[in-house]
Design a protein around this motif. Structure first.
Motif, short mmCIF file in Angstrom:
data_model
loop_
_atom_site.label_atom_id
_atom_site.label_comp_id
_atom_site.label_asym_id
_atom_site.label_seq_id
_atom_site.Cartn_x
_atom_site.Cartn_y
_atom_site.Cartn_z
N PRO A 486 31.74 34.32 56.50
CA PRO A 486 31.86 35.75 56.83
C PRO A 486 32.90 36.48 56.01
CG PRO A 486 31.81 34.38 58.82
CD PRO A 486 31.96 33.45 57.67
N GLN A 487 33.88 35.74 55.49
CA GLN A 487 34.95 36.37 54.72
C GLN A 487 34.41 36.81 53.36
OE1 GLN A 487 38.45 33.97 54.46
NE2 GLN A 487 39.51 35.35 53.07
N GLY A 488 34.39 38.10 53.14
CA GLY A 488 33.95 38.63 51.85
C GLY A 488 32.45 38.72 51.70
N ASN A 489 31.68 38.51 52.78
CA ASN A 489 30.22 38.59 52.74
C ASN A 489 29.73 39.40 53.95
OD1 ASN A 489 29.72 36.83 50.39
ND2 ASN A 489 30.52 35.22 51.72
N PRO A 490 29.69 40.73 53.83
CA PRO A 490 29.32 41.58 54.97
C PRO A 490 27.92 41.32 55.51
CG PRO A 490 30.36 42.87 53.22
CD PRO A 490 30.11 41.52 52.66
N VAL A 491 27.03 40.71 54.71
CA VAL A 491 25.66 40.50 55.16
C VAL A 491 25.60 39.62 56.41
CG1 VAL A 491 25.24 38.41 53.80
CG2 VAL A 491 23.34 39.95 54.32
N VAL A 492 26.64 38.80 56.62
CA VAL A 492 26.66 37.91 57.78
C VAL A 492 26.74 38.70 59.08
CG1 VAL A 492 27.91 35.97 58.85
CG2 VAL A 492 27.69 36.09 56.38
N SER A 493 27.21 39.93 59.00
CA SER A 493 27.29 40.75 60.21
C SER A 493 25.92 41.21 60.69
CB SER A 493 28.20 41.96 59.96
OG SER A 493 27.66 42.78 58.94
N PHE A 494 24.88 41.09 59.84
CA PHE A 494 23.52 41.43 60.26
C PHE A 494 23.00 40.36 61.21
CE2 PHE A 494 22.87 43.63 55.90
CZ PHE A 494 23.72 44.65 56.31
N THR A 495 22.40 40.79 62.29
CA THR A 495 21.95 39.84 63.32
C THR A 495 20.84 38.93 62.81
OG1 THR A 495 22.49 41.50 64.99
CG2 THR A 495 21.10 39.65 65.68
N LEU A 510 14.87 24.38 54.79
CA LEU A 510 16.31 24.30 55.06
C LEU A 510 16.58 23.51 56.33
CD1 LEU A 510 17.43 27.95 54.23
CD2 LEU A 510 18.06 25.89 52.99
N GLN A 511 17.62 22.64 56.26
CA GLN A 511 17.99 21.82 57.41
C GLN A 511 19.12 22.46 58.22
OE1 GLN A 511 16.20 18.99 58.03
NE2 GLN A 511 14.99 19.69 56.27
N LYS A 512 20.08 23.08 57.53
CA LYS A 512 21.22 23.68 58.22
C LYS A 512 21.59 25.01 57.57
CE LYS A 512 23.54 19.45 59.85
NZ LYS A 512 24.80 18.67 59.81
N ILE A 513 22.03 25.95 58.40
CA ILE A 513 22.58 27.22 57.92
C ILE A 513 23.92 27.41 58.62
CG2 ILE A 513 22.30 29.72 57.84
CD1 ILE A 513 19.34 29.35 57.70
N ASN A 514 24.97 27.51 57.81
CA ASN A 514 26.34 27.61 58.34
C ASN A 514 26.66 26.48 59.31
OD1 ASN A 514 26.74 29.85 56.81
ND2 ASN A 514 27.35 31.19 58.48
N GLY A 515 26.18 25.29 58.96
CA GLY A 515 26.49 24.11 59.75
C GLY A 515 25.67 23.94 61.01
#
Length: 672
Positions: A486-495, A510-515
């Motif tokens: 999330p740090q420096g990537n505003p797109v993560v704030s999109f639901t 894909l197997q995992k996204i953000n762990g």
């Protein structure tokens, strides 16, 4: 010392090391046995034998000096103890006046309440003065005792060493159990052999140069944390430093330069708890015979030498790693600052471009915006910050385990270097930090060839601001995990950003996204949210654009479908077959991403084309207008011109002979 009196210091042999020092005063070959001085001079001296204690000493009063008692000895006592006087445990608060005892060699005031040394200046031959366990606060009244060899002032209230200038013949000085905080005023005691400063408040050992005869120095139970000048003592053999605050060998490094030191104690110090303590001390002090009251063997010396070499190698490696870590930390801090400066400048420019309150003004004939004072100050500050950081590295490339870390945009150039096969195949995770995503897009294709086993991408401080930027990740060969900080990537704030990633990169499974593990329900939800988007994009896209997005094999398949040669069942299952084969679906392929630079280049190219076309058409219009204007002018002038032409012709041929001559003349002129 005169011929009839001799001070002897005896030390016990190694086998009898528990025996204390013995001070013996001999007069005319007769000895007083068992006159003992403890090894560290810290214990009670009341157990000495051979001294006559005056339990029934008579103190009179002097008519001239009424404030001090006067000592009166019988003739018999003077004969029996002509050179000794013991006044211990007499509850004395002052030193009495001693008349007629100028021949005294030994004077004992142990265990009294004396607060000041006085009334003994007449004892010119005094050799031994014992004032142990009194309440003396200052050394004074000793300037005339030039023959004094032993001065015992242990367990008093002294705070300073002073007034010893005339006692140049001192052999033993005991000041243990006081409140002394600094060693001073003893450099002139060149004959001093034993100095006891145990149980004081010393923190630094210094100012001891000049004690050329000193053989024993006792500093037990102080607060010593550093030692200096000990290497200047040529005769020092025994040094007792037990129970102090010495924590590193650097604090006592000068001891290694002492060639005479043979016995040292460091037990009770923090340094003695270290595993390398004994080995280090023995390695640097090869002349030692005893350490902490234990004899040193040759085997211990050999093992110490080996252990110290290993420890030094370990420390060098540790120091090297520490330097590398510090350099890495400083570099990352510099990259982070440059990134912040860059982002602040971008934000500043964006805010200025959208600021509608600022009116353009003319400066030197050109339009310019009026910048607020705060903006100019910020820009100046940022420029100076960049100049200050320019001396540091602006990027960092590091392979740690199976992860390749790329800090700063300059790190992307490392993908062009020749990586070893072992390193390239070992990299599983690639982490991008402080790099613009648009710059990362340009090198994504290189990951396929450089790091074929990379399946995990991490993005931190990369300016991921829009969902369509994830379209660019379709260029990568394979992705199993995706981490967007999330740090420096505003797109993560999109639901719905995770669902869009699952939809657009569906062919990667894909197997995992953000762990977090991806479930089948997540895939269904992603298709439900964004399935119509791919259909709309593909249906609205022109055919030539569709063909440009597809590969050669996909183009043939696409032509096959458009020409209607495929079966209906095949047409319906085309996208599903693509996904099962591990390829990217045609509909999803239409969702691509163009970087800002590429978009700007396209816009610039389109602008140039428009300009060229406009110029060409304008030239054609201008040329046509000129032709039309000329035609209209000709139509207006032609009747008059025609009349004039006919008139001129008639005038010329009106006289036939003249006209013929004129024509012949013209022909002749042309021939010439």
């Amino acid at each position: 010392v005169n011929n009839c009196l001799q001070l002897v210091i005896q030390t016990s042999s190694i086998t009898d090391k528990n025996k204390p020092f013995e001070f013996r005063i001999n007069k005319e070959q007769s000895s007083f046995h068992n006159r003992l001085l403890q090894h560290d001079l810290e214990k009670n001296y009341s157990g000495r034998q051979g001294d006559v204690q005056y339990d029934n000493t008579n103190f009179g009063s002097s008519s001239s000096i009424t404030s001090f008692p006067v000592l009166q000895c019988t003739a018999e006592e003077k004969i029996l103890n002509s050179d000794r006087l013991t006044l211990e445990r007499q509850k004395l608060t002052v030193c009495p006046i001693i008349d007629g005892e100028d021949h005294l060699r030994l004077l004992n005031f142990q265990h009294n309440f004396i607060t000041r040394i006085q009334n003994i200046s007449n004892l010119q031959h005094l050799v031994f003065l014992d004032l142990y366990d009194n309440q003396i606060e200052e050394i004074s009244g000793l300037s005339t005792l030039r023959s004094l060899r032993v001065l015992l002032l242990g367990k008093n209230r002294l705070k300073k060493i002073s007034n010893l200038e005339n006692l140049k013949n001192l052999d033993v000085l005991d000041l243990h159990g006081n409140q002394i905080t600094k060693i001073e005023n003893i450099n002139h005691l060149g004959e001093l052999r034993v100095l006891n400063l145990a149980r004081n408040l010393l923190t630094i050992v210094e100012n001891i140069n000049g004690l050329d005869s000193l053989t024993e120095l006792n500093l037990r139970h102080n607060q010593v944390c550093s030692i200096k000048d000990v290497d200047t003592l040529p005769c020092l053999q025994r040094l007792f430093l037990s129970f102090n605050n010495i924590s590193s060998f650097e604090d006592i490094l000068c001891l290694a330069d002492s060639s005479s030191l043979s016995d040292i104690t460091l037990d009770g110090n923090p340094i003695a708890q270290e595993t390398w303590y004994k080995h280090t001390v023995l390695h640097h002090m090869m002349q030692l015979r005893q350490l902490d009251m234990k004899r040193i063997t040759e085997e211990e010396r050999r093992m110490a030498s080996v252990a110290v070499r290993k420890e030094e190698e370990r420390k060098r490696e540790s120091h090297k790693q520490t330097l590398l870590k510090e350099k890495k930390r400083l570099t990352i801090c510099n990259i982070a600052r440059q990134w912040e400066i860059q982002q602040n400048r971008v934000a500043l420019v964006a805010s200025l471009n959208t600021d509608k309150d600022n009116e353009p003004c003319q400066i030197n004939g050109s339009a310019a915006y009026v910048f607020p004072e705060e903006s100019r100050s910020l820009d100046t500050l940022l420029s100076s910050a960049v100049q200050g950081l320019s001396v540091l590295e602006s990027h960092l490339v590091e392979v740690e385990g199976d992860t390749l870390y790329l800090y700063g945009s300059g790190a992307l150039e490392c993908l062009d270097r020749n990586w070893s096969v072992q390193t390239a195949t070992a990299v599983v995770t690639v982490s991008f930090i402080f790099i613009e995503f648009d710059e990362i897009v340009q090198v994504l294709t290189k990951l396929k060839t450089k790091f074929p086993n990379s399946v995990h991408l991490k993005f931190k401080e990369t300016n991921l601001v829009a969902l369509q930027q994830f379209n660019a990740l379709a260029q990568v060969n394979r992705i199993e995990q995706l981490t967007v900080d999330p740090q420096g990537n505003p797109v993560v704030s999109f639901t719905l950003w995770k669902y869009y990633v699952l939809f657009r990169l569906n062919h990667f499974n894909l197997q995992k996204i953000n762990g977090i593990q991806v479930t089948q329900n997540d895939i269904v939800m992603a298709e439900r949210f964004f399935g119509i988007l791919a259909y709309v994009a593909s249906s609205e896209l022109p055919r030539y654009r569709m063909l440009s997005l597809l590969g050669e094999s996909r183009r043939k398949q696409f032509h096959y479908l458009l020409e209607g040669k495929g079966k209906k069942s095949g047409i319906g299952n085309e996208e599903g077959n693509d996904n099962r084969a591990g390829g990217e679906s045609t509909a999803r392929a239409t969702l691509n991403y163009s970087t800002k630079d590429f978009h700007m280049e396209k816009l610039e190219e389109m602008k140039e084309r428009r300009t060229l076309c406009r110029t060409y058409v304008e030239n054609l219009v201008k040329e046509a207008a000129d032709i039309n204007l000329k035609n209209e002018s000709l139509q207006k002038l032609w009747p008059q011109m025609f009349i004039e032409l006919v008139r001129d012709a008639v005038v010329e041929i009106r006289n036939k002979n003249s006209y013929m001559k004129l024509c012949l003349q013209r022909i002749a002129d042309q021939k010439e």
